[in-house]
Write a protein that holds these residues in place. Structure first.
Motif, PDB file in Angstrom:
ATOM      1  N   TYR A   1       1.680  -0.049  -4.706  1.00 13.91           N
ATOM      2  CA  TYR A   1       0.463  -1.394  -4.946  1.00 13.91           C
ATOM      3  C   TYR A   1       0.507  -1.529  -6.378  1.00 13.91           C
ATOM      4  O   TYR A   1      -0.252  -0.287  -7.032  1.00 13.91           O
ATOM      5  CB  TYR A   1      -0.383  -1.520  -4.334  1.00 13.91           C
ATOM      6  CG  TYR A   1      -0.107  -3.217  -3.690  1.00 13.91           C
ATOM      7  CD1 TYR A   1      -0.108  -4.251  -3.368  1.00 13.91           C
ATOM      8  CD2 TYR A   1       0.245  -2.599  -2.414  1.00 13.91           C
ATOM      9  CE1 TYR A   1      -0.236  -5.455  -2.279  1.00 13.91           C
ATOM     10  CE2 TYR A   1       0.661  -3.501  -1.259  1.00 13.91           C
ATOM     11  CZ  TYR A   1       0.976  -4.579  -1.266  1.00 13.91           C
ATOM     12  OH  TYR A   1       0.663  -5.896  -0.421  1.00 13.91           O
TER      13      TYR A   1
ATOM     14  N   LYS B   1       0.696  -6.734  -6.077  1.00 19.38           N
ATOM     15  CA  LYS B   1       1.698  -6.727  -5.393  1.00 19.38           C
ATOM     16  C   LYS B   1       1.818  -5.582  -5.757  1.00 19.38           C
ATOM     17  O   LYS B   1       2.401  -4.819  -6.367  1.00 19.38           O
ATOM     18  CB  LYS B   1       2.912  -7.752  -6.437  1.00 19.38           C
ATOM     19  CG  LYS B   1       2.277  -9.026  -6.812  1.00 19.38           C
ATOM     20  CD  LYS B   1       3.101  -9.560  -6.716  1.00 19.38           C
ATOM     21  CE  LYS B   1       2.882 -11.708  -6.930  1.00 19.38           C
ATOM     22  NZ  LYS B   1       4.156 -11.990  -7.333  1.00 19.38           N
TER      23      LYS B   1
ATOM     24  N   MET C   1     -10.987  -6.103   6.658  1.00 21.85           N
ATOM     25  CA  MET C   1     -10.152  -5.379   5.897  1.00 21.85           C
ATOM     26  C   MET C   1      -9.871  -5.663   4.947  1.00 21.85           C
ATOM     27  O   MET C   1     -10.689  -6.900   3.949  1.00 21.85           O
ATOM     28  CB  MET C   1      -8.636  -6.663   6.790  1.00 21.85           C
ATOM     29  CG  MET C   1      -7.570  -5.708   6.297  1.00 21.85           C
ATOM     30  SD  MET C   1      -5.765  -6.978   7.122  1.00 21.85           S
ATOM     31  CE  MET C   1      -4.925  -5.543   6.140  1.00 21.85           C
ATOM     32  N   GLU C   2      -9.489  -4.747   4.161  1.00 21.40           N
ATOM     33  CA  GLU C   2      -9.481  -4.660   2.630  1.00 21.40           C
ATOM     34  C   GLU C   2      -8.429  -5.727   1.524  1.00 21.40           C
ATOM     35  O   GLU C   2      -7.342  -5.142   2.229  1.00 21.40           O
ATOM     36  CB  GLU C   2      -9.851  -2.317   2.119  1.00 21.40           C
ATOM     37  CG  GLU C   2      -9.560  -2.632   0.332  1.00 21.40           C
ATOM     38  CD  GLU C   2      -9.434  -0.993  -0.133  1.00 21.40           C
ATOM     39  OE1 GLU C   2     -10.196  -1.250  -1.130  1.00 21.40           O
ATOM     40  OE2 GLU C   2      -9.191  -0.424   0.845  1.00 21.40           O
ATOM     41  N   GLU C   3      -8.950  -6.208   0.805  1.00 21.91           N
ATOM     42  CA  GLU C   3      -8.741  -7.102   0.341  1.00 21.91           C
ATOM     43  C   GLU C   3      -7.475  -5.990  -0.748  1.00 21.91           C
ATOM     44  O   GLU C   3      -8.544  -5.822  -1.855  1.00 21.91           O
ATOM     45  CB  GLU C   3      -9.179  -7.926  -0.487  1.00 21.91           C
ATOM     46  CG  GLU C   3      -8.258  -9.276  -0.912  1.00 21.91           C
ATOM     47  CD  GLU C   3      -8.945 -10.644  -1.356  1.00 21.91           C
ATOM     48  OE1 GLU C   3      -8.837 -11.068  -2.630  1.00 21.91           O
ATOM     49  OE2 GLU C   3     -10.590 -11.371  -1.169  1.00 21.91           O
ATOM     50  N   ILE C   4      -6.356  -6.616  -1.248  1.00 18.73           N
ATOM     51  CA  ILE C   4      -6.426  -6.093  -2.366  1.00 18.73           C
ATOM     52  C   ILE C   4      -5.422  -6.045  -3.120  1.00 18.73           C
ATOM     53  O   ILE C   4      -4.327  -7.875  -2.850  1.00 18.73           O
ATOM     54  CB  ILE C   4      -4.883  -4.534  -1.819  1.00 18.73           C
ATOM     55  CG1 ILE C   4      -5.112  -3.613  -0.704  1.00 18.73           C
ATOM     56  CG2 ILE C   4      -3.518  -3.257  -2.737  1.00 18.73           C
ATOM     57  CD1 ILE C   4      -6.254  -2.815  -1.241  1.00 18.73           C
ATOM     58  N   SER C   5      -5.789  -6.422  -4.657  1.00 16.98           N
ATOM     59  CA  SER C   5      -4.996  -6.641  -5.545  1.00 16.98           C
ATOM     60  C   SER C   5      -3.569  -6.425  -6.000  1.00 16.98           C
ATOM     61  O   SER C   5      -3.128  -5.626  -5.614  1.00 16.98           O
ATOM     62  CB  SER C   5      -6.000  -6.822  -6.748  1.00 16.98           C
ATOM     63  OG  SER C   5      -5.861  -5.310  -7.372  1.00 16.98           O
TER      64      SER C   5
ATOM     65  N   ASP D   1      -7.032 -13.742 -14.120  1.00 20.97           N
ATOM     66  CA  ASP D   1      -5.759 -13.349 -12.935  1.00 20.97           C
ATOM     67  C   ASP D   1      -4.861 -14.728 -13.773  1.00 20.97           C
ATOM     68  O   ASP D   1      -4.745 -15.465 -14.504  1.00 20.97           O
ATOM     69  CB  ASP D   1      -6.491 -14.176 -11.471  1.00 20.97           C
ATOM     70  CG  ASP D   1      -7.705 -13.223 -11.336  1.00 20.97           C
ATOM     71  OD1 ASP D   1      -7.213 -12.164 -11.327  1.00 20.97           O
ATOM     72  OD2 ASP D   1      -8.475 -13.839 -10.173  1.00 20.97           O
TER      73      ASP D   1
END
Length: 357
Positions: free
Chosen positions: A50, A7, A1-5, A109
């Motif tokens: 997002y 919020k 599953m693709e990780e989404i940065s 980050d």
């Protein structure tokens, strides 16, 4: 599953066909699942928009507030300046093109709390959202700004003003904004060199800020020689500012420096900037400035009543402050439309490199 940065964002609407319409800027990108907006940092992820750069900073520095340029709000202060990647415009002369035109999610980050903590650590009086267009990461700026205001810091936008729907979000935290029209706001200039079809949303944003918030406004206009220096367009702009924002709104005519894709153009002739200055003064604007020409007499603030210099400047430095405790002219008593006065250490350096750890 693709990780989404990032919020989930707040500035969007769900359309009848299932697409999401982003309302962070006046492009109103309509995004299918998986699509990213023009800015490169807002994406439809399974029906939720997002903000991919929430919690990421690509650049940070401490600057004088006058660099923004903001000269009539918190003068002489240090401003912790941050940026993300991306932009809602595609200015072909952008000085920060390596940041703004980078349509990639990059950066260190961090968190809103950490940014405020760092701003205070570096002795800053506020936070500026600058170098790229801040409205595209409005939710991130909002969450930083609310904390910053609680901690006694001010918040400043350096912006293209192309975000009338973002004012409701901005008024929770924003104290000042410098809105840059670029090339006198000429329609053909904006279409060809900025990729903006219509400047009308900028005017809408300014009216929203004036009528629905207490945000201090200053206007800048980058005067680009040969392609964006029409005196007719400038006259139209300054008359609109006078009629709709009032005679006390500061306006800065900035000298163009060749960069990015317009390296073939010359510096803006000083004479051209002076013609813009005189035009604005004739229109009734009381506080008109020429920027990016250090040492020019029109960097100073002149009393509209007696004509004497009340704030003497060179570049971003304040050399003389001739106002009393109520910001009245010491020579004639006229009330100058400047909010705040310089802090005791305003003559010390306000350029400080920032290092995230």
């Amino acid at each position: 599953m693709e990780e989404i940065s990032g919020k989930p964002a707040r500035l969007f609407r769900i359309l009848e066909d299932g697409r999401l319409m982003c309302t962070a800027c006046a492009r109103y990108c309509r995004l299918k699942n998986g699509q990213i907006g023009f800015c490169g940092i807002r994406r439809n992820v399974d029906g939720t928009l997002y903000l991919l750069v929430y919690g990421k900073v690509i650049s940070a520095h401490v600057d004088p507030i006058e660099k923004k340029p903001v000269t009539h709000y918190a003068p002489g202060t240090k401003i912790f300046s941050i940026a993300t990647t991306g932009c809602s415009w595609m200015c072909q002369y952008c000085l920060n093109f390596d940041i703004s035109q980078r349509r990639k999610v990059e950066g260190v980050d961090t968190t809103p709390e950490k940014i405020v903590k760092m701003a205070k650590k570096y002795g800053s009086h506020g936070i500026a959202y600058t170098y790229n267009e801040p409205s595209i990461y409005m939710e991130f700026a909002h969450d930083i700004g609310v904390i910053a205001r609680r901690e006694g810091l001010i918040n400043v936008f350096v912006t293209n003003g192309y975000w009338p729907d973002g004012v409701e979000e901005a008024k929770d935290f924003l104290d000042a904004a410098t809105v840059d029209f670029k090339g006198n706001g000429e329609v053909e200039f904006l279409r060809k060199y900025v990729g903006v079809p219509d400047p009308e949303p900028i005017f809408q944003t300014l009216l929203e800020l004036k009528n629905k918030s207490k945000v201090h406004i200053e206007i800048t206009d980058l005067v680009v020689p040969k392609i964006g220096d029409s005196l007719e367009a400038a006259n139209k702009l300054v008359k609109w500012v006078y009629d709709n924002l009032g005679p006390d709104i500061p306006i800065h005519f900035l000298r163009f420096h060749p960069d990015y894709r317009l390296l073939h153009l010359p510096l803006t002739p000083v004479e051209t900037l002076e013609k813009h200055y005189e035009l604005a003064r004739k229109a009734g604007l009381k506080y008109v400035y020429i920027g990016n020409v250090p040492g020019h007499p029109y960097e100073n603030t002149y009393c509209p009543e007696c004509g004497k210099i009340v704030v003497e400047r060179r570049g971003f430095d304040i050399l003389g402050w001739h106002l009393d405790g109520e910001n009245k002219c010491r020579f004639c008593g006229y009330k100058i439309a400047i909010h705040g006065s310089p802090p005791p250490d305003y003559r010390t350096s306000r350029f400080i490199p920032v290092f995230f750890k």
